[in-house]
Design a protein around this motif. Structure first.
Motif, mmCIF file in Angstrom:
data_model
loop_
_atom_site.group_PDB
_atom_site.id
_atom_site.type_symbol
_atom_site.label_atom_id
_atom_site.label_comp_id
_atom_site.label_asym_id
_atom_site.label_seq_id
_atom_site.Cartn_x
_atom_site.Cartn_y
_atom_site.Cartn_z
ATOM 1 N N CYS A 48 0.840 -1.211 0.000
ATOM 2 C CA CYS A 48 0.000 0.000 0.000
ATOM 3 C C CYS A 48 0.872 1.256 0.000
ATOM 4 N N ASN A 56 -1.104 4.332 -1.387
ATOM 5 C CA ASN A 56 -2.365 4.175 -0.655
ATOM 6 C C ASN A 56 -2.079 4.316 0.840
ATOM 7 N N ARG A 66 -3.630 5.885 3.420
ATOM 8 C CA ARG A 66 -4.681 5.639 4.408
ATOM 9 C C ARG A 66 -4.857 4.135 4.622
ATOM 10 N N ALA A 67 -4.899 3.376 3.543
ATOM 11 C CA ALA A 67 -5.036 1.920 3.658
ATOM 12 C C ALA A 67 -3.843 1.327 4.407
ATOM 13 N N LEU A 93 -4.202 -0.548 8.115
ATOM 14 C CA LEU A 93 -3.720 -1.921 8.258
ATOM 15 C C LEU A 93 -2.578 -2.010 9.266
#
Length: 187
Positions: A11, A16, A18-19, A23
């Motif tokens: 990610c 990505n 935020r992802a 996580l």
């Protein structure tokens, strides 16, 4: 959990953030339960303890003569609050009531998350003539660095544990799109 660490890094590589952060913020939950099984019903207690034992040194401001952390600008309580706010409310407005902000009575708190910069911390004083002076304690965290600290801390932790400790810690699912060829679906 190797898959989670790999997915966090994937990610990050693809932008990505935020992802990746969402996580990565579950890592202390999972590993905290492995290290502190007696705290099964006390998620905050085990989360904070695991973070402070394995990650806190990355956010140290001062050390004890023995090499321990005596003061930090981001700790397990703050990370747990970030986890709760991000996962349950979608924001990073962490609850300062749950955080021990020593010497900052009456001070507002602001956590900023950034990409491409470095961590920082300090106080800002806003004073406008005729208005109340406001002091804000600010902590700025680089998302990539936080995610990497959590992943690296997890990898270090794994090297100290028995492989049996990680049984039943995987998300089990079936990817049907990868099975369609072997099942002759649609033929």
């Amino acid at each position: 959990m190797d898959a989670v660490i790999s997915e966090v890094r994937c990610c990050l590589e693809s932008g990505n953030y935020r992802a990746a952060l969402v996580l990565a913020l579950i890592i202390p939950d999972v590993y905290g339960l492995i290290e502190h099984p007696e705290c099964r019903k006390e998620s905050k207690k085990r989360y904070v303890a695991w973070f402070n034992d394995h990650i806190l040194v990355s956010y140290a401001k001062k050390f004890t003569p023995e090499g321990g952390v005596s003061e930090s600008y981001f700790d397990g309580d703050m990370c747990y609050s970030l986890r709760c706010k991000l996962l349950h409310e979608g924001n990073n407005q962490i609850d300062v009531k749950s955080i021990n902000v020593s010497g900052d009575k009456g001070c507002r708190f602001e956590l900023r998350l950034i990409v491409g910069g470095s961590d920082s911390y300090g106080r800002a004083i806003y004073s406008v003539p005729g208005c109340e002076t406001v002091m804000v304690r600010q902590v700025t965290l680089n998302i990539t660095d936080l995610c990497e600290a959590l992943c690296s801390g997890a990898e270090d932790f794994c090297r100290t544990r028995n492989k049996d400790d990680f049984n039943n810690r995987q998300l089990n699912y079936v990817d049907l799109s990868k099975m369609t060829g072997s099942l002759n679906v649609g033929h």
